[in-house]
Design a protein around this motif. Structure first.
Motif, PDB file in Angstrom:
ATOM      1  N   GLY A  82       1.004  -3.156   6.050  1.00  0.00           N
ATOM      2  CA  GLY A  82       1.077  -2.175   4.969  1.00  0.00           C
ATOM      3  C   GLY A  82       0.862  -2.767   3.592  1.00  0.00           C
ATOM      4  N   THR A  83       0.364  -3.993   3.533  1.00  0.00           N
ATOM      5  CA  THR A  83       0.086  -4.600   2.223  1.00  0.00           C
ATOM      6  C   THR A  83      -1.392  -4.967   2.116  1.00  0.00           C
ATOM      7  OG1 THR A  83       0.555  -6.844   3.002  1.00  0.00           O
ATOM      8  CG2 THR A  83       2.395  -5.633   2.032  1.00  0.00           C
ATOM      9  N   THR A  84      -1.828  -5.098   0.879  1.00  0.00           N
ATOM     10  CA  THR A  84      -3.168  -5.619   0.618  1.00  0.00           C
ATOM     11  C   THR A  84      -3.005  -6.971  -0.060  1.00  0.00           C
ATOM     12  OG1 THR A  84      -4.166  -3.448   0.392  1.00  0.00           O
ATOM     13  CG2 THR A  84      -5.319  -5.266  -0.670  1.00  0.00           C
ATOM     14  N   VAL A  85      -3.583  -7.991   0.542  1.00  0.00           N
ATOM     15  CA  VAL A  85      -3.499  -9.348  -0.012  1.00  0.00           C
ATOM     16  C   VAL A  85      -4.861  -9.697  -0.598  1.00  0.00           C
ATOM     17  CG1 VAL A  85      -3.052 -11.780   0.514  1.00  0.00           C
ATOM     18  CG2 VAL A  85      -1.785  -9.993   1.716  1.00  0.00           C
ATOM     19  N   ASN A  86      -4.855 -10.153  -1.839  1.00  0.00           N
ATOM     20  CA  ASN A  86      -6.105 -10.524  -2.500  1.00  0.00           C
ATOM     21  C   ASN A  86      -6.164 -12.034  -2.707  1.00  0.00           C
ATOM     22  OD1 ASN A  86      -7.031  -7.741  -3.049  1.00  0.00           O
ATOM     23  ND2 ASN A  86      -5.200  -7.692  -4.346  1.00  0.00           N
ATOM     24  N   ILE A  87      -7.192 -12.631  -2.149  1.00  0.00           N
ATOM     25  CA  ILE A  87      -7.432 -14.064  -2.347  1.00  0.00           C
ATOM     26  C   ILE A  87      -8.689 -14.151  -3.208  1.00  0.00           C
ATOM     27  CG2 ILE A  87      -7.661 -16.311  -1.199  1.00  0.00           C
ATOM     28  CD1 ILE A  87      -5.318 -14.797  -0.044  1.00  0.00           C
ATOM     29  N   GLY A  88      -8.527 -14.437  -4.482  1.00  0.00           N
ATOM     30  CA  GLY A  88      -9.670 -14.404  -5.401  1.00  0.00           C
ATOM     31  C   GLY A  88     -10.003 -15.777  -5.953  1.00  0.00           C
ATOM     32  N   ASN A  89     -11.121 -15.831  -6.664  1.00  0.00           N
ATOM     33  CA  ASN A  89     -11.570 -17.067  -7.335  1.00  0.00           C
ATOM     34  C   ASN A  89     -11.766 -18.237  -6.378  1.00  0.00           C
ATOM     35  OD1 ASN A  89     -11.693 -15.930  -9.817  1.00  0.00           O
ATOM     36  ND2 ASN A  89      -9.741 -16.738 -10.544  1.00  0.00           N
ATOM     37  N   ILE A  90     -12.151 -17.939  -5.154  1.00  0.00           N
ATOM     38  CA  ILE A  90     -12.457 -19.043  -4.231  1.00  0.00           C
ATOM     39  C   ILE A  90     -13.785 -19.650  -4.698  1.00  0.00           C
ATOM     40  CG2 ILE A  90     -12.996 -19.667  -1.843  1.00  0.00           C
ATOM     41  CD1 ILE A  90     -11.448 -17.085  -1.012  1.00  0.00           C
ATOM     42  N   PHE A  91     -13.760 -20.895  -5.067  1.00  0.00           N
ATOM     43  CA  PHE A  91     -14.959 -21.554  -5.595  1.00  0.00           C
ATOM     44  C   PHE A  91     -15.388 -22.597  -4.566  1.00  0.00           C
ATOM     45  CE2 PHE A  91     -16.727 -23.427  -9.849  1.00  0.00           C
ATOM     46  CZ  PHE A  91     -18.002 -23.374  -9.323  1.00  0.00           C
ATOM     47  N   GLY A 148       1.333  12.855  15.278  1.00  0.00           N
ATOM     48  CA  GLY A 148       2.597  13.056  15.882  1.00  0.00           C
ATOM     49  C   GLY A 148       3.625  13.707  15.026  1.00  0.00           C
ATOM     50  N   GLY A 149       3.329  13.933  13.780  1.00  0.00           N
ATOM     51  CA  GLY A 149       4.351  14.540  12.936  1.00  0.00           C
ATOM     52  C   GLY A 149       5.387  13.537  12.528  1.00  0.00           C
ATOM     53  N   GLY A 150       5.795  13.642  11.311  1.00  0.00           N
ATOM     54  CA  GLY A 150       6.817  12.732  10.810  1.00  0.00           C
ATOM     55  C   GLY A 150       6.211  11.423  10.391  1.00  0.00           C
ATOM     56  N   SER A 151       6.960  10.700   9.597  1.00  0.00           N
ATOM     57  CA  SER A 151       6.428   9.452   9.051  1.00  0.00           C
ATOM     58  C   SER A 151       6.494   8.302  10.040  1.00  0.00           C
ATOM     59  CB  SER A 151       7.210   9.082   7.787  1.00  0.00           C
ATOM     60  OG  SER A 151       8.570   8.923   8.130  1.00  0.00           O
ATOM     61  N   GLY A 152       7.208   8.473  11.126  1.00  0.00           N
ATOM     62  CA  GLY A 152       7.375   7.372  12.066  1.00  0.00           C
ATOM     63  C   GLY A 152       6.082   6.894  12.659  1.00  0.00           C
ATOM     64  N   GLY A 153       5.053   7.739  12.763  1.00  0.00           N
ATOM     65  CA  GLY A 153       3.812   7.340  13.417  1.00  0.00           C
ATOM     66  C   GLY A 153       2.760   6.813  12.471  1.00  0.00           C
ATOM     67  N   ILE A 154       3.082   6.752  11.180  1.00  0.00           N
ATOM     68  CA  ILE A 154       2.062   6.339  10.220  1.00  0.00           C
ATOM     69  C   ILE A 154       1.907   4.827  10.215  1.00  0.00           C
ATOM     70  CG2 ILE A 154       1.513   6.206   7.760  1.00  0.00           C
ATOM     71  CD1 ILE A 154       2.796   8.938   7.451  1.00  0.00           C
ATOM     72  N   THR A 155       0.667   4.385  10.324  1.00  0.00           N
ATOM     73  CA  THR A 155       0.386   2.966  10.207  1.00  0.00           C
ATOM     74  C   THR A 155      -0.350   2.750   8.899  1.00  0.00           C
ATOM     75  OG1 THR A 155       0.142   2.828  12.586  1.00  0.00           O
ATOM     76  CG2 THR A 155      -0.693   0.991  11.323  1.00  0.00           C
ATOM     77  N   ASN A 199       0.836  -1.199   0.000  1.00  0.00           N
ATOM     78  CA  ASN A 199       0.000   0.000   0.000  1.00  0.00           C
ATOM     79  C   ASN A 199       0.874   1.253   0.000  1.00  0.00           C
ATOM     80  OD1 ASN A 199      -2.378  -1.501   0.099  1.00  0.00           O
ATOM     81  ND2 ASN A 199      -2.182  -1.741   2.307  1.00  0.00           N
ATOM     82  N   PRO A 200       0.507   2.239  -0.837  1.00  0.00           N
ATOM     83  CA  PRO A 200       1.324   3.457  -0.888  1.00  0.00           C
ATOM     84  C   PRO A 200       1.242   4.254   0.414  1.00  0.00           C
ATOM     85  CG  PRO A 200      -0.678   3.727  -2.174  1.00  0.00           C
ATOM     86  CD  PRO A 200      -0.647   2.299  -1.723  1.00  0.00           C
ATOM     87  N   VAL A 201       2.340   4.859   0.781  1.00  0.00           N
ATOM     88  CA  VAL A 201       2.349   5.717   1.973  1.00  0.00           C
ATOM     89  C   VAL A 201       1.398   6.886   1.721  1.00  0.00           C
ATOM     90  CG1 VAL A 201       3.767   7.211   3.432  1.00  0.00           C
ATOM     91  CG2 VAL A 201       4.711   5.096   2.525  1.00  0.00           C
ATOM     92  N   GLY A 202       0.525   7.125   2.699  1.00  0.00           N
ATOM     93  CA  GLY A 202      -0.442   8.216   2.554  1.00  0.00           C
ATOM     94  C   GLY A 202      -1.558   7.863   1.607  1.00  0.00           C
ATOM     95  N   GLY A 203      -1.694   6.574   1.304  1.00  0.00           N
ATOM     96  CA  GLY A 203      -2.724   6.140   0.364  1.00  0.00           C
ATOM     97  C   GLY A 203      -4.102   6.055   0.969  1.00  0.00           C
ATOM     98  N   GLY A 204      -4.246   6.511   2.157  1.00  0.00           N
ATOM     99  CA  GLY A 204      -5.559   6.512   2.791  1.00  0.00           C
ATOM    100  C   GLY A 204      -5.863   5.178   3.407  1.00  0.00           C
ATOM    101  N   GLY A 205      -7.124   4.912   3.572  1.00  0.00           N
ATOM    102  CA  GLY A 205      -7.504   3.676   4.258  1.00  0.00           C
ATOM    103  C   GLY A 205      -7.906   3.990   5.670  1.00  0.00           C
ATOM    104  N   ASN A 206      -8.873   3.255   6.135  1.00  0.00           N
ATOM    105  CA  ASN A 206      -9.427   3.575   7.435  1.00  0.00           C
ATOM    106  C   ASN A 206      -8.515   3.208   8.600  1.00  0.00           C
ATOM    107  OD1 ASN A 206      -9.626   0.864   7.238  1.00  0.00           O
ATOM    108  ND2 ASN A 206     -11.879   0.798   7.248  1.00  0.00           N
TER     109      ASN A 206
END
Lengths: 302, 296
Positions: free
Chosen positions: A136-145, A54-61, A41-48
């Protein structure tokens, strides 16, 4: 000379077959073309989940999300278990497609299981896997039949009478039913717009004794998982299946329709103790050992 | 005839290879191969599945050769085992355990490279070196049960690893400083199959980092005490409040309260009224007897 030559050929044939068969058998363990991929996921890409502060990138989850999508049954409930616990449920749409996301995960290895429940409360087989998730990643599990559900209208059927095999799968699709007999027999039927299917099996072709039946759906190049097998006996009289029986799943020790921590705890109480109740002793060997737990967690519903 | 013999031998060899396709392998992976005295290190017990098989129960033990090291603790937080039948326990330089994986384990998928499945961590063991010298670790023959609904048993061959404790001091304390709170779920139930159908508590405490150190209970005014699931409640009336607390190896804890069953006040009032009436009637009778005796 001639006899030896023939013998050599036979041995060569056996050798080649013995080399190929195991590889063939075990190469097809992925029967559903599940797709798995991940993106950072891109830094600052949003998401809930973006925390901040706190300022600075150290506090970003950065958000960490696992998306599940695939096919179940029209308007059916789909359950996602995380490490054996119910994590999220969703409802499939009219076309049987489902999609659901799970967030709030940390970097770790998680065990996920996905199963569906049809309109009669019957469950599909489990689709389970362990996956390494990085924060910080998005994992996609698709085509589950998911597998179709399956049931039979009689626990005992008089040889020559009809047995109705029925269940639910994706709508308007061909369903393949197999009856594990000697020889194994295959039958095809169609599901309706709600995914319901049924097949009237003439049992005169089956031997007397116990049989298992299961089903799967094939859509284009995708093959569903096999259903949980349903059992029946071909005998001398008919016996309607007892739908109120508590033994829907082996391992549902307290008969609440689920196999979960309560059942595990009941079995754990009897672990290596003498004279366990017959109901707890799932393999009937007179003691509660790891094998009984194995049978129980195979049917785990969370 | 010689060629036939060779062919036959090849077939037997091939069949033994085919059977091995069912096997799982267990490996011991130390965090370091050379450590100093006082330098804590860990040993991971990993299981790898071959050929797409899935297992859902594992039991085994790992032992170490001498007293050059001491066993500190087992960290189960990142284990693929999510329910322990026998929690890791140290007995005479051997750590034994047994647990299950709900719905099975067939390898860990790396979503960035999903084609190759990775081994899974069964248990992480933390040690501290005391004296210099070699230490060998070895596993028992691990027993695993296939996730096939029948519990078919397979085995993984024993595995070994070595760690050299050098003749130098290097103080290092392994602590898990991940700020993760444990998770705790619990409920009270009863079942005719255990504790003679009396109320008991079941719980599952998990911590995906360092693992759970202990779970304690406080029933009503009783003192806190460490318990294991399932736990027979002391107060079977269920009128005592129940507090549970799970603590992980990092020292972080989580608490949970289970509601008690409130007294039924209507019933209590009825009982009190009936008791008053009975006492009143008895009082009247005693009084009449007393008066009657004094008159005569």
């Amino acid at each position: 000379m001639f006899r030896i030559s023939i013998l050599k050929k036979i041995i060569c044939f056996i050798f080649v077959v013995s080399v190929l068969i195991p590889q063939f058998v075990f190469a097809v363990d992925i029967i559903s073309p599940v797709t798995i991929n991940a993106i950072v996921n891109p830094v600052g890409g949003g998401g809930n989940e973006s925390g901040g502060g706190g300022g600075g990138s150290g506090g970003i989850t950065l958000p960490t999300v696992v998306n599940f999508s695939g096919m179940a049954y029209p308007l059916s409930k789909v359950y996602i278990l995380k490490d054996g616990n119910m994590a999220v449920t969703t409802i499939a749409d009219q076309a049987a497609n489902f999609s659901v996301s799970l967030s709030g995960l940390n970097t770790n290895t998680y065990s996920f299981s996905v199963y569906g429940e049809d309109n009669r409360g019957k469950k599909s087989s489990m689709f389970s896997f362990s996956i390494s998730v990085t924060s910080g990643t998005t994992v996609n599990i698709g085509n589950i039949f998911l597998s179709p559900t399956i049931d039979v209208d009689k626990s005992d059927v008089k040889k020559g009478d009809n047995l109705i095999i029925f269940g639910q799968s994706i709508p308007k699709n061909e369903i393949t039913i197999s009856v594990h007999s000697d020889p194994e027999r295959f039958f095809k039927t169609l599901s309706n717009t709600m995914g319901a299917y049924s097949y009237n099996l003439d049992t005169s072709i089956l031997e007397l004794g116990s049989h298992l039946t299961k089903s799967k759906a094939i859509l284009d190049t995708q093959i569903s998982l096999d259903s949980v097998p349903a059992s029946f006996t071909v005998g001398l009289e008919n016996k309607t299946k007892d739908t109120n029986s508590c033994s829907k799943f082996r391992g549902d020790l307290n008969c609440d329709g689920r196999v979960n921590l309560v059942d595990f705890s009941i079995m754990a109480f009897w672990y290596k103790k003498p004279n366990p109740p017959a109901k707890i002793d799932l393999n009937g060997d007179g003691k509660i050992l790891l094998v009984d737990f194995s049978i129980m967690v195979f049917n785990w519903t969370g | 005839m010689k060629k036939i013999f060779i062919f036959t031998l090849l077939i037997i060899l091939n069949l033994s290879i085919a059977n091995k396709v069912f096997a799982a392998t267990v490996d011991i992976v130390p965090s370091k191969n050379l450590v100093g005295i006082g330098e804590q290190f860990y040993v991971d017990v990993m299981v790898a599945m071959e050929s797409g098989e899935s297992v859902n129960a594992i039991s085994g033990s790992i032992s170490f050769s001498n007293d050059n090291i001491s066993f500190l603790r087992a960290e189960e937080g990142k284990s693929i085992i999510n329910l322990w039948v026998e929690k890791p326990k140290s007995v005479d330089r051997s750590i034994n355990f047994a647990g299950v994986i709900s719905n099975g384990f067939s390898g860990v998928i790396n979503p960035f490279n999903p084609d190759k499945k990775l081994p899974g961590l069964v248990i992480r063991l933390i040690f501290e070196p005391k004296n210099s010298g070699n230490v060998s670790f070895s596993t028992s023959k691990f027993s695993l049960n296939l996730n096939d609904g029948l519990g078919t048993e397979i085995f993984a061959e024993p595995s070994n690893a070595y760690v050299d404790v050098g003749d130098f001091n290097d103080r290092l304390v392994l602590i898990n400083n991940q700020d993760v709170e444990p998770k705790l779920e619990a409920s009270v139930t009863k079942d005719p199959n255990i504790f003679n159908n009396k109320f008991f508590l079941i719980f599952n405490a998990t911590d995906k980092e360092s693992g759970i150190k202990n779970v304690r209970i406080k029933e009503g005014r009783r003192d806190w005490k460490e318990i294991e699931s399932p736990y027979l409640l002391l107060d079977q009336s269920r009128h005592s409040s129940i507090s549970l607390q799970a603590v992980n190896f990092s020292g972080a804890g989580v608490s949970l309260n289970i509601d008690k069953i409130p007294y039924n006040w209507v019933s209590l009032i009825k009982i009190v009224i009936i008791a008053i009436i009975i006492v009143g009637v008895i009082g009247l009778i005693v009084r009449k007897i007393y008066v009657y005796k004094h008159k005569n």
